[in-house]
Design an enzyme around this catalytic site. Structure first.
Site, mmCIF file in Angstrom:
data_model
loop_
_atom_site.group_PDB
_atom_site.id
_atom_site.type_symbol
_atom_site.label_atom_id
_atom_site.label_comp_id
_atom_site.label_asym_id
_atom_site.label_seq_id
_atom_site.Cartn_x
_atom_site.Cartn_y
_atom_site.Cartn_z
ATOM 1 N N ARG A 153 0.576 -4.882 -5.830
ATOM 2 C CA ARG A 153 0.429 -6.137 -5.085
ATOM 3 C C ARG A 153 0.840 -7.208 -6.079
ATOM 4 N NH1 ARG A 153 -0.751 -4.281 0.104
ATOM 5 N NH2 ARG A 153 -2.389 -2.733 -0.022
ATOM 6 N N ASP A 196 2.317 -0.807 11.476
ATOM 7 C CA ASP A 196 2.305 -2.195 11.957
ATOM 8 C C ASP A 196 3.612 -2.944 11.677
ATOM 9 O OD1 ASP A 196 2.099 -2.286 9.221
ATOM 10 O OD2 ASP A 196 0.423 -3.691 9.152
ATOM 11 N N ARG A 219 -5.137 -2.204 9.086
ATOM 12 C CA ARG A 219 -5.063 -3.669 8.955
ATOM 13 C C ARG A 219 -5.343 -4.314 10.303
ATOM 14 N NH1 ARG A 219 -1.395 -6.565 4.682
ATOM 15 N NH2 ARG A 219 -1.901 -5.299 2.882
ATOM 16 N N ASP A 256 -0.204 2.084 8.330
ATOM 17 C CA ASP A 256 -0.751 1.226 9.388
ATOM 18 C C ASP A 256 0.061 1.222 10.690
ATOM 19 O OD1 ASP A 256 -2.683 0.529 7.540
ATOM 20 O OD2 ASP A 256 -1.616 -1.253 6.869
ATOM 21 N N THR A 313 4.251 2.640 5.487
ATOM 22 C CA THR A 313 2.838 2.236 5.513
ATOM 23 C C THR A 313 2.107 3.122 6.505
ATOM 24 O OG1 THR A 313 1.290 0.496 6.190
ATOM 25 C CG2 THR A 313 3.451 0.392 7.176
ATOM 26 N N ASP A 353 4.801 -4.656 6.162
ATOM 27 C CA ASP A 353 5.333 -5.963 6.591
ATOM 28 C C ASP A 353 5.340 -7.004 5.469
ATOM 29 O OD1 ASP A 353 2.594 -6.009 6.660
ATOM 30 O OD2 ASP A 353 2.431 -7.010 8.596
ATOM 31 N N GLY A 356 0.839 -1.203 0.000
ATOM 32 C CA GLY A 356 0.000 0.000 0.000
ATOM 33 C C GLY A 356 0.868 1.244 0.000
HETATM 34 P P1 ATP Z 1 0.555 -2.320 3.503
HETATM 35 O O1 ATP Z 1 0.487 -3.054 4.816
HETATM 36 O O2 ATP Z 1 0.712 -0.861 3.680
HETATM 37 O O3 ATP Z 1 -0.529 -2.669 2.560
HETATM 38 P P2 ATP Z 1 2.518 -4.262 2.656
HETATM 39 O O4 ATP Z 1 3.921 -4.107 2.221
HETATM 40 O O5 ATP Z 1 2.291 -5.047 3.912
HETATM 41 O O6 ATP Z 1 1.918 -2.800 2.764
HETATM 42 P P3 ATP Z 1 1.490 -6.430 1.006
HETATM 43 O O7 ATP Z 1 0.548 -6.425 -0.147
HETATM 44 O O8 ATP Z 1 1.207 -7.326 2.157
HETATM 45 O O9 ATP Z 1 1.650 -4.901 1.464
HETATM 46 O O10 ATP Z 1 2.933 -6.834 0.439
HETATM 47 C C1 ATP Z 1 3.480 -6.168 -0.671
HETATM 48 C C2 ATP Z 1 4.119 -7.144 -1.616
HETATM 49 O O11 ATP Z 1 5.219 -7.822 -0.980
HETATM 50 C C3 ATP Z 1 3.219 -8.272 -2.105
HETATM 51 O O12 ATP Z 1 2.341 -7.881 -3.124
HETATM 52 C C4 ATP Z 1 4.259 -9.272 -2.584
HETATM 53 O O13 ATP Z 1 4.781 -8.905 -3.834
HETATM 54 C C5 ATP Z 1 5.367 -9.123 -1.533
HETATM 55 N N1 ATP Z 1 5.215 -10.164 -0.482
HETATM 56 C C6 ATP Z 1 4.289 -10.224 0.500
HETATM 57 N N2 ATP Z 1 4.418 -11.332 1.253
HETATM 58 C C7 ATP Z 1 5.457 -12.018 0.715
HETATM 59 C C8 ATP Z 1 6.098 -13.269 1.022
HETATM 60 N N3 ATP Z 1 5.682 -14.043 2.032
HETATM 61 N N4 ATP Z 1 7.137 -13.647 0.241
HETATM 62 C C9 ATP Z 1 7.550 -12.892 -0.782
HETATM 63 N N5 ATP Z 1 6.998 -11.729 -1.124
HETATM 64 C C10 ATP Z 1 5.967 -11.279 -0.401
#
Ligand code: ATP
Length: 319
Positions: free
Chosen positions: A72, A129, A171, A127, A125, A103, A11
């Site tokens: 994503r 978090d 979240r 959040d 982020t 995260d 995000g």
């Molecule tokens: P926000 O919490 O603000 O939405 P975020 O970084 O947590 O941000 P996610 O969509 O959970 O958002 O993760 C972003 C991207 O990171 C995913 O679309 C994916 O490409 C990668 N990612 C997430 N989890 C994994 C994992 N377990 N292994 C490898 N890549 C991952």
């Protein structure tokens, strides 16, 4: 180290641009080449990678969102996909990558690090978090946005003796909700870190009305309950008009506040310092005002964000 890359993932959050700018300008100051990757891990896989210069990051410090784009891309969990991403980086001669995200993005950075490709994670982020930091880039900007929305809803709710139920992002982290409830003068805060008893909440609202409350503001973190259903139940029990507002993506937009711009700039510069000093596989945080770095694998696997009990108890006395 001679060449580094930077991407934003997950995000978007206000201040991501300031963080990219910090990385790019610090790298250039240190005589490194720096490459921007478009649309997070998706662009890494598709080899959408471009060399950046000072001007690439002109006029972005004040802009919300991320000019590099974000995506994503769940396929990044697949090792073969990550292998292709590493091949693309190697093709450009890029030796390390700064990942700005939440995260989930840290998980991607952790996996690349485990495959022998060094990454630095910066917490971006709204959040708040991410483990290992008091504040994430974007959190305090989003908080201001939530508070101004609550202020506006308060004006109209108090004019109509109406009860407002407001759903806030985060979240599975209640920080944004807790702080917004205190700063916005809400009566109730429902957060994922604490048990939620709907019947009790409704009876508390009834009690508040009996004690003369003209209106109530209830702030709820997303993913806990259906706020429209909750509003209907409150209205049925109290006889007072009750409206739910889901703040949604407005919380993610807007110009970053001064705090987020400074934090993002500091973290961007710090990430480059870490790489120059031979550190890879780290994630950056700010703890009691000081920049810190942790092992990214350890942070993901063992560190948990601690819920701010003090804030919770403070709120309880103000409601
Ligand atoms: P926000 O919490 O603000 O939405 P975020 O970084 O947590 O941000 P996610 O969509 O959970 O958002 O993760 C972003 C991207 O990171 C995913 O679309 C994916 O490409 C990668 N990612 C997430 N989890 C994994 C994992 N377990 N292994 C490898 N890549 C991952």
């Amino acid at each position: 180290i001679k060449k580094i890359g930077v991407l934003t993932s997950g995000g978007d959050a206000p201040g991501m641009n300031a963080a990219i700018r910090g990385v790019v300008r610090a790298a250039l100051s240190e005589g490194l080449e720096v490459y921007g990757v478009y649309d997070g891990y998706l662009g890494l896989y598709e080899d959408r990678i471009e060399k950046m210069d000072r001007r690439s990051v002109s006029d972005v410090i004040n802009r919300g969102g991320t000019f590099l784009g974000s995506a994503r891309f769940p396929q990044f969990k697949d090792e073969a996909v990550r292998q292709k991403a590493i091949e693309n980086l190697n093709k450009h001669g890029i030796e390390a990558l700064v990942v700005i995200g939440g995260d989930g993005s840290y998980m991607g950075a952790k996996c690349l690090t485990e495959m022998g490709y060094p990454c630095i994670g910066l917490p971006g982020t709204i959040d708040n978090d991410v483990p290992g930091t008091d504040y994430t880039i974007g959190y305090l900007t989003a908080l201001n946005c939530v508070i101004s929305a609550i202020d506006r809803l308060r004006d109209t709710s108090s004019s109509h003796n109406r009860i407002s139920v407001i759903e806030v992002m985060g979240r599975y982290c209640g920080d944004l909700t807790m702080a917004a409830a205190i700063a916005g003068g809400a009566e109730y805060a429902i957060v994922p870190e604490k048990p939620y008893d709907e019947t009790q909440l409704i009876e508390d609202v009834v009690k508040g009305i009996k004690n003369g409350k003209k209106h109530s503001i209830i702030v709820v973190t997303e993913h806990i309950t259906d706020v429209h259903q909750l509003s209907k139940k409150i209205e049925a029990r109290t006889g007072r008009e009750t409206r739910a507002t889901i703040l949604g993506h407005v919380q993610r937009g807007g110009a970053p506040t001064a705090f987020d711009r400074v934090l993002a700039s500091r973290m961007g510069v710090y990430a480059v310092d870490l790489l120059i000093n031979g550190h890879g596989g780290r994630c950056v945080g700010v703890v009691s005002g000081e920049l810190v770095h942790h092992d990214i694998i350890d942070a993901i696997e063992n560190k948990r964000r601690v819920f701010d009990e003090e804030l919770y108890l403070t709120a309880a006395k103000l409601f």
